[in-house]
Each structure stands twice: as structure tokens, then as C-alpha cells.
Design an enzyme around this catalytic site. Structure first.
Site, short mmCIF file in Angstrom:
data_model
loop_
_atom_site.label_atom_id
_atom_site.label_comp_id
_atom_site.label_asym_id
_atom_site.label_seq_id
_atom_site.Cartn_x
_atom_site.Cartn_y
_atom_site.Cartn_z
N LYS A 61 44.59 35.02 44.98
CA LYS A 61 45.15 34.96 43.52
C LYS A 61 44.42 33.75 42.76
O LYS A 61 45.34 34.43 41.22
CB LYS A 61 46.63 35.08 43.90
CG LYS A 61 46.65 36.04 45.12
CD LYS A 61 45.79 37.24 44.41
CE LYS A 61 47.38 38.07 43.52
NZ LYS A 61 46.62 40.25 43.56
N SER A 288 44.53 39.25 56.00
CA SER A 288 43.77 40.50 54.81
C SER A 288 42.24 40.65 55.82
O SER A 288 40.92 41.33 55.01
CB SER A 288 44.60 39.72 54.06
OG SER A 288 43.74 39.06 52.79
N1 PMP Z 1 45.40 39.72 51.21
C1 PMP Z 1 45.63 38.55 50.49
C2 PMP Z 1 45.91 37.64 51.87
C3 PMP Z 1 46.49 38.87 49.40
O1 PMP Z 1 47.50 37.81 48.87
C4 PMP Z 1 46.50 39.59 48.32
C5 PMP Z 1 46.79 39.33 47.08
N2 PMP Z 1 47.94 39.50 47.22
C6 PMP Z 1 45.39 40.79 48.61
C7 PMP Z 1 44.86 40.32 49.54
C8 PMP Z 1 45.18 41.24 48.07
O2 PMP Z 1 44.44 40.87 46.20
P1 PMP Z 1 44.66 42.27 45.86
O3 PMP Z 1 46.20 41.76 44.56
O4 PMP Z 1 43.82 40.99 44.11
O5 PMP Z 1 44.18 43.19 45.84
#
Ligand code: PMP
Length: 360
Positions: A61, A288
Site C-alpha cells: 500500500k 493475503s
Molecule cells: N493484502 C493486504 C494485506 C492488503 O492490505 C491489501 C490492501 N487492502 C490487499 C491485499 C489488496 O490490495 P488492493 O487494495 O490493491 O486490492
């Protein structure tokens, strides 16, 4: 705030803000691309994952926070002294808190109260104020509504609006995506697909667009938790534990009509996968990332052993120590983590190979 006064001081301060942003850029992006060899249901697959914990505050991010702030400074929308107010489930808050404070702005983060304690503490330690919003107060959507209210009619409040702001997509279209293309090309590799869990959708949209410019028609899959299939059903459903993805609605910048079919992964499976990546490979990735590895394998299984599915490891494990990540979780029906063999990983050689060069 007096607009004439702030605009005048803004003109004087602009070069300084841009200088600071340039310095911060040296700590964001150019992350390693990992080459992973993984066994799954009797086949061996090669995957690649961008190791995004190497950014300034430890997550992907930072890229979009930097880009949104840079565009706002360049276009005169972020005035000196303005308060940065953002609704976020965590990593975005950490990124805006750090970058915002580095640029000298007060930062106020609104977030659902069920997010991990580490996230709340980190944001506060970066000097930002945290306002927690309970499920009864609207949770994530309530946080966004409150942020909007705070900014209404005020030029001393800056709303990054990561869910609607196209600069989020551009951060990945101009940064993450081209870096992946360059790292693959340098190592003679060609991607067969890209997959990423969707929070705002900035990553999957931006990287997807960059990769498709070079490889038109490349499959680009959004990923979501099976327990909370918001993307595939169009509205908020269920609850899940993969913090950072699936925030209760389909973000405006996430254009599903541009993307390949949604891939679903069980939250417990993602957590167990992240635990195994950490234990067996010594890569302390976040939840994630476990989901993205499983999703990448599902796509690779469909494409066959000659595929090269690319994904992202968005952050590391340190923000999840108070969550189920630190517990032993049972295998459940539908989990495939136990069918995965983590065989080998290595960072792909980068430009100006650093330690590689020193050791060779
Ligand atoms: N994984 C994590 C740990 C995140 O913090 C985020 C962002 N919220 C994402 C995945 C997803 O990324 P994006 O917002 O670019 O879809």
C-alpha cells in the site's frame, strides 16, 4: 482555512513537498520478485510472487499512498498543513500515517474496530489519530461515510479515497506491473496469468493493465475469500479472516468486466498456507499472501505445468500476531493447503545484483 493564505504558502512549500516525496520514493518499490517451485496434486509448478513487505512501511500500500499524495501535491489539491483523512482496513492507514507524517501533515484514520491490534497500534505509533467504527456504526462503509463527512466543504482536509481514486490503479500500472515485466524479462520468463486478492482492486487492475499491454489477453484474476463472496455476488456477504481483502463492497476502481473470473480461497486455508510458507520457507508472509499463493496454484492447475502464474505477497506476518495466524488451525473440508508441497524459492536476480554480485 483561509484559501488565499494556504494557496500562497502552498506555492512556496511545493518544491519542498516534492523533494520529500522524491526522497520517500527511494524507499518504495523495486521489491524482489520471488521464483517459487511448488508441488500440487502430483504436478510441479513455477510461480512468481512480488515481495511487497520490502516497502517503507512493510506493505504494497505504500505504492498507492505515495502516488496519491504525489498527484495531489502536483495538482495543488493537498495543501500544506491539511489533515489527511482516510478510511482503511489497515495497511493503507499505516502507509498514509507514515508518508503523511513524513510530509508534515496531521493524519486521521477511520477503521472498523475488528481490525488487528497491531494495525491500530502501528498507525498510532506513526503519529496518526485512529477513530474506530463498530459494526453497529456501519463498519467499513460507516468509516468511508464518516471520512466523507469530515471533508465536506473543507480545503484543509484531504481525502485520498483509495477505493475511487484512479491514482491507486496507476501506482501499479506504472510501478508494480512494469517492475514485474522487467524482472521476468531479465530472467527469460513469460507470465501466463496474474492473480491478486482484491481490497480496493488497485493491484489487480493496475498490474493487470501493465501486463496486458505487453501480453494482450493475459488472464488476470481477482481473488476473494470463499466465506465472503462479495465480488461474485455483487453485495456484502458473510465474514472472513483475510484482513486487507474483501471490504464489504465492490470498489469503483475494480472493473470486473475487464478481469478474468474471480477465484475463491477459504480463509482458514489461506491462514494455514501463510503459516506453512513462514515455517517451511522462512518467509514471514501475511494472510493475503497465503490466499494469493493458493489462488495462483488453482490457476496454474488449470493452465498446466508449463504455466507461470504471477502474484503478490502483499505484506508480512508481524501485523497478524494477535489473530488466528498465531494459532493452530484445523484442516477443514475444501482446504487444499495440505496438498501443497513447498519445494523451493529464490529471489530472481535484480538489476545491479547487490549481494548476488558480491558472492559470485
Ligand atoms: N493484502 C493486504 C494485506 C492488503 O492490505 C491489501 C490492501 N487492502 C490487499 C491485499 C489488496 O490490495 P488492493 O487494495 O490493491 O486490492
Amino acid at each position: 482555512m483561509n484559501r488565499a493564505l494556504s494557496a500562497a504558502s502552498g506555492a512556496a512549500a511545493l518544491p519542498r513537498a516534492m523533494q520529500q516525496l522524491q526522497s520517500l520514493a527511494g524507499m518504495i518499490g523495486q521489491t524482489p520478485l520471488l521464483h517459487l517451485t511448488v508441488g500440487f496434486r502430483g504436478q510441479t509448478y513455477t510461480l512468481c510472487a512480488k515481495a511487497e513487505s520490502y516497502n517503507l512501511t512493510g506493505s504494497i500500500k505504500d505504492r498507492m499512498a505515495w502516488r496519491i499524495l504525489r498527484d495531489a501535491v502536483l495538482e495543488g489539491r493537498l495543501l500544506p498543513g491539511a489533515t489527511i483523512v482516510e478510511a482503511t482496513s489497515g495497511n493503507t492507514g499505516i502507509a498514509f500515517a507514515a508518508l503523511g507524517r513524513a510530509l508534515g501533515h496531521p493524519v486521521r484514520i477511520l477503521m472498523p474496530d475488528w481490525m488487528s491490534e497491531e494495525r491500530k497500534a502501528l498507525i498510532r505509533l506513526y503519529g496518526a489519530e485512529v477513530e474506530l467504527v463498530s459494526a453497529a456504526e456501519g463498519g467499513f462503509l460507516g468509516s468511508i461515510a464518516r471520512a466523507r463527512q469530515m471533508a465536506e466543504g473543507r480545503d484543509d482536509v484531504f481525502l485520498p479515497s483509495q477505493f475511487d481514486n484512479w491514482a491507486n490503479v496507476q501506482a501499479h500500472e506504472d510501478g508494480t506491473g512494469p517492475e514485474i515485466l522487467e524482472q521476468l524479462a531479465r530472467n527469460g520468463l513469460t507470465p501466463s496469468a496474474f492473480i491478486a486478492g482484491v481490497g480496493t482492486g488497485g493491484t489487480v487492475m493496475g498490474v493487470g493493465r501493465a501486463l496486458r499491454k505487453r501480453f494482450p489477453g493475459l488472464p488476470v484474476h481477482p481473488l476473494e475469500p470463499a466465506e465472503s463472496p462479495t465480488l461474485s455476488t455483487g453485495c456484502k456477504r458473510g465474514k472472513h479472516r483475510i484482513q486487507g481483502i474483501s471490504d464489504e463492497f465492490i470498489p469503483a476502481i475494480c472493473r470486473l468486466d475487464e478481469l478474468s473470473p474471480v477465484v475463491a480461497v477459504h480463509d482458514g486455508d489461506a491462514i494455514r498456507m501463510a503459516q506453512r510458507i513462514s515455517r517451511q520457507w522462512g518467509l514471514g508472509v501475511g494472510l493475503s499472501s497465503g490466499a494469493n499463493l493458493l489462488g495462483a496454484l488453482k490457476v496454474a492447475e488449470r493452465q498446466g505445468p508449463d504455466s507461470l502464474v504471477v502474484t503478490v505477497f502483499c505484506d508480512d506476518s508481524k501485523k497478524y500476531l494477535s489473530t488466528d495466524f498465531a494459532r493452530t488451525l484445523p484442516a477443514e473440508p475444501g482446504h487444499c493447503c495440505d496438498e501443497v508441497e513447498l519445494l523451493d524459492w529464490r529471489p530472481l536476480p535484480a538489476a545491479g545484483a547487490g549481494l548476488h554480485a558480491a558472492l559470485n
